[in-house]
Design a protein around this motif. Structure first.
Motif, short mmCIF file in Angstrom:
data_model
loop_
_atom_site.label_atom_id
_atom_site.label_comp_id
_atom_site.label_asym_id
_atom_site.label_seq_id
_atom_site.Cartn_x
_atom_site.Cartn_y
_atom_site.Cartn_z
N PRO A 188 0.84 -1.21 0.00
CA PRO A 188 0.00 0.00 0.00
C PRO A 188 0.87 1.26 0.00
N GLU A 189 0.29 2.34 -0.48
CA GLU A 189 1.05 3.59 -0.60
C GLU A 189 1.55 4.08 0.76
N GLU A 190 0.73 3.87 1.81
CA GLU A 190 1.18 4.35 3.12
C GLU A 190 2.38 3.56 3.62
N VAL A 191 2.50 2.29 3.20
CA VAL A 191 3.67 1.49 3.58
C VAL A 191 4.88 1.91 2.76
N LYS A 192 4.69 2.20 1.48
CA LYS A 192 5.79 2.65 0.63
C LYS A 192 6.35 3.98 1.12
N ALA A 193 5.52 4.77 1.79
CA ALA A 193 5.98 6.07 2.28
C ALA A 193 6.85 5.97 3.52
N THR A 194 6.88 4.80 4.15
CA THR A 194 7.70 4.63 5.36
C THR A 194 9.17 4.46 4.99
N SER A 195 10.02 4.37 6.00
CA SER A 195 11.46 4.22 5.76
C SER A 195 11.77 2.83 5.20
N GLN A 196 12.97 2.72 4.64
CA GLN A 196 13.39 1.44 4.07
C GLN A 196 13.50 0.37 5.14
N ALA A 197 13.92 0.76 6.34
CA ALA A 197 14.03 -0.22 7.42
C ALA A 197 12.67 -0.80 7.79
N GLU A 198 11.63 0.05 7.86
CA GLU A 198 10.30 -0.44 8.19
C GLU A 198 9.76 -1.32 7.07
N GLN A 199 10.04 -0.97 5.82
CA GLN A 199 9.62 -1.83 4.72
C GLN A 199 10.32 -3.19 4.77
N ASN A 200 11.58 -3.18 5.16
CA ASN A 200 12.29 -4.45 5.29
C ASN A 200 11.68 -5.32 6.39
N LEU A 201 11.28 -4.70 7.51
CA LEU A 201 10.62 -5.46 8.57
C LEU A 201 9.31 -6.06 8.08
N SER A 202 8.55 -5.27 7.32
CA SER A 202 7.29 -5.79 6.78
C SER A 202 7.53 -6.95 5.84
N TYR A 203 8.56 -6.82 4.99
CA TYR A 203 8.85 -7.90 4.04
C TYR A 203 9.32 -9.15 4.77
N ASN A 204 10.09 -8.97 5.84
CA ASN A 204 10.53 -10.14 6.61
C ASN A 204 9.33 -10.88 7.23
N MET A 205 8.36 -10.14 7.72
CA MET A 205 7.17 -10.79 8.27
C MET A 205 6.38 -11.50 7.17
N ILE A 206 6.30 -10.87 6.01
CA ILE A 206 5.62 -11.52 4.88
C ILE A 206 6.33 -12.81 4.50
N GLY A 207 7.65 -12.78 4.51
CA GLY A 207 8.41 -13.99 4.21
C GLY A 207 8.16 -15.10 5.22
N ALA A 208 8.06 -14.73 6.51
CA ALA A 208 7.78 -15.74 7.54
C ALA A 208 6.40 -16.35 7.34
#
Length: 494
Positions: free
Chosen positions: A79-99
């Protein structure tokens, strides 16, 4: 299909190709192998190489490119609101998606439907399957995890088909290319030569990469702290700043660390060189074959002991022993039973490090002394010299340049030691000449500056790379000089 199983299949195709290629070569020869340009094994190896090599390269490229492509595709669906966050927060989200994605194949259809419908149930369902989550996932994460799982499965299926097809195609085309005058040996040896060049290039490129990574971060440090203050400063007081701070408060003088490194290394060499060299002379010139076969392996066992064990030995045995014996000596002389040798001191670290270096000195020196031709020994003894005179006036002068090179290599090993110094010499960065007081080394401060939850933006952290590149240059110069001496010795001797 897993990569290991896929590699096993490719290896099986290659083995079958080797057998078929050898059989075809024998069949074409008709029992007259002289009609073939190469031996039948080369024809089989040619088929095996072209069955395995293209498929393995495809597998390697796919394994690198596919996760990057899938990851970018999944991130593009955020979502656009997630893309607007920092790269570190996006990486955390992607790690949870991977889990979550890794746990989806373990779920039953009912559990999977429940999870995708109700995000709050995800932690409980996946936790029961051994996939713990740190927090409740957002609804978009569940959809992204399903997309990630689907794309990963599709990528794996396509990879399996392509790799097996490429392996079979390589086997078929190389099998058809077999002919009596086909230069199979030249082709196979060309591939092996390329492999050897690639293997040697890996070592060179790794060294270049290490130096480049350290130099890049060291340049960032020198942009914050002047180089002359670092190389000629006499005070080490980095004064750690808060995370994210970029101020250069503190003093980063290299001289105390370099002095401690050289001092402790000097004491270690004072211990290791006489013992190791005399042990090498005894084993090569005096010991019987039976004694040598027992003593040399036992001495080299010291080289296999982890350095942390030496550190514990220094901390709980050597340091307290030297401290207590100094107190006893002081009491006998002055009546005051206070110790003048600290448990953590230059002497403790140098003595234990010297014990660790004994097998390096003895083994290298023994090999060099043994390489002196027997004719020199026999000539000296034939002229009436004793064995000790032969060793002193003939063997050691002949082996001296090689021994000096071995000692320089041992010194570079001493300069790079860390764990013994941490436990036996302390972390006090100061300049003094008393070997009974603690000092520290460059390697210890590299560990200290990189320990903890720190960001690589402040000079307090980046100084570790400046220390690392300095230590690298010192040890590199020692090794180059040692190789120069050894090569010069060989040229003169031959």
């Amino acid at each position: 299909m897993s990569i290991s199983l896929l590699l096993l299949i490719v290896a099986g195709i290659g083995a079958a190709g080797y057998l078929l290629g050898s059989w075809r070569a024998n069949a074409l020869a008709g029992g007259k192998l002289s009609s073939l340009h190469s031996r039948p094994g080369y024809y089989g190896a040619f088929v095996a190489v072209w069955s395995i090599l293209p498929a393995a390269l495809l597998l390697l490229v796919w394994a690198v490119a596919s996760p990057a492509y899938i990851g970018s595709a999944v991130r593009a669906g955020f979502p656009e609101e997630v893309k607007a966050t920092s790269q570190a927060e996006q990486n955390l989200s992607y790690n949870m998606i991977g889990a979550i994605s890794r746990g989806l194949p373990t779920l039953s259809p009912e559990e999977r439907e429940t999870l995708l419908r109700d995000a709050s149930a995800a932690r409980g369902i996946l936790g029961a399957k051994g996939v713990p989550l740190a927090a409740d996932p957002a609804p978009y994460m569940l959809k992204a995890a399903e997309d990630l799982d689907r794309m990963t499965a599709t990528s794996g299926a396509v990879l399996t088909i392509l790799v097996v097809a490429v392996a079979l195609a390589g086997a078929f085309l190389s099998y058809r290319a077999i002919a009596p005058k086909f230069r199979a040996r030249n082709r196979v040896e060309g591939v092996m030569l390329a492999g050897l060049i690639g293997a040697s290039s890996i070592a060179i490129l790794t060294t270049v990469g290490i130096v480049a990574s350290m130099a890049t971060e060291a340049v960032h440090f020198f942009n914050m702290v002047p180089a002359w203050e670092f190389f000629f400063g006499t005070t080490w007081d980095p004064r750690f700043a808060a995370a994210g701070a970029t101020d250069s408060s503190g003093q980063f003088g290299l001289i105390p660390l370099l002095a401690g490194t050289l001092y402790i290394g000097f004491v270690a060499m004072l211990v290791a060189v006489p013992v190791g060299l005399f042990a090498a002379i005894y084993m090569s010139e005096y010991a019987s074959r039976t004694v040598r076969s027992i003593a040399k392996p036992l001495l080299e066992v010291l080289a296999g002991i982890p350095t942390i064990v030496y550190g514990f030995f220094a901390l709980i045995t050597v340091g307290p022993f030297l401290r207590d014996i100094s107190a006893q000596l002081n009491g006998l002389v002055t009546g005051n039973y206070s110790n003048f040798i600290q448990a953590q001191s230059v002497l403790t670290a140098g003595f234990v490090m010297g014990i660790m270096l004994i097998p390096y000195v003895s083994s290298l020196s023994d090999d060099i002394i043994t390489a002196v031709p027997r004719a020199l020994r026999d000539g000296s003894l034939g002229l009436g010299a004793t064995r000790s005179e032969t060793i002193k006036r003939v063997i050691l002068p002949a082996a001296l340049p090689g021994i000096v090179g071995a000692l320089l290599m041992t010194a570079s090993r001493a300069i790079g030691e860390t764990m013994i110094v941490v436990l036996a010499a302390g972390v006090a960065a100061r300049m003094q000449l008393n070997p009974f007081e603690p000092m520290t080394t460059v390697t210890v401060k590299i560990v200290n500056q990189l320990t903890g939850d720190l960001e690589f933006t402040s000079p307090q952290t980046l100084v570790a790379f400046a220390l690392g590149i300095t230590l690298f240059v010192i040890t590199l110069c020692l090794n180059i000089y040692a190789l120069y001496i050894v090569r010069k010795y060989r040229e003169q001797y031959e």
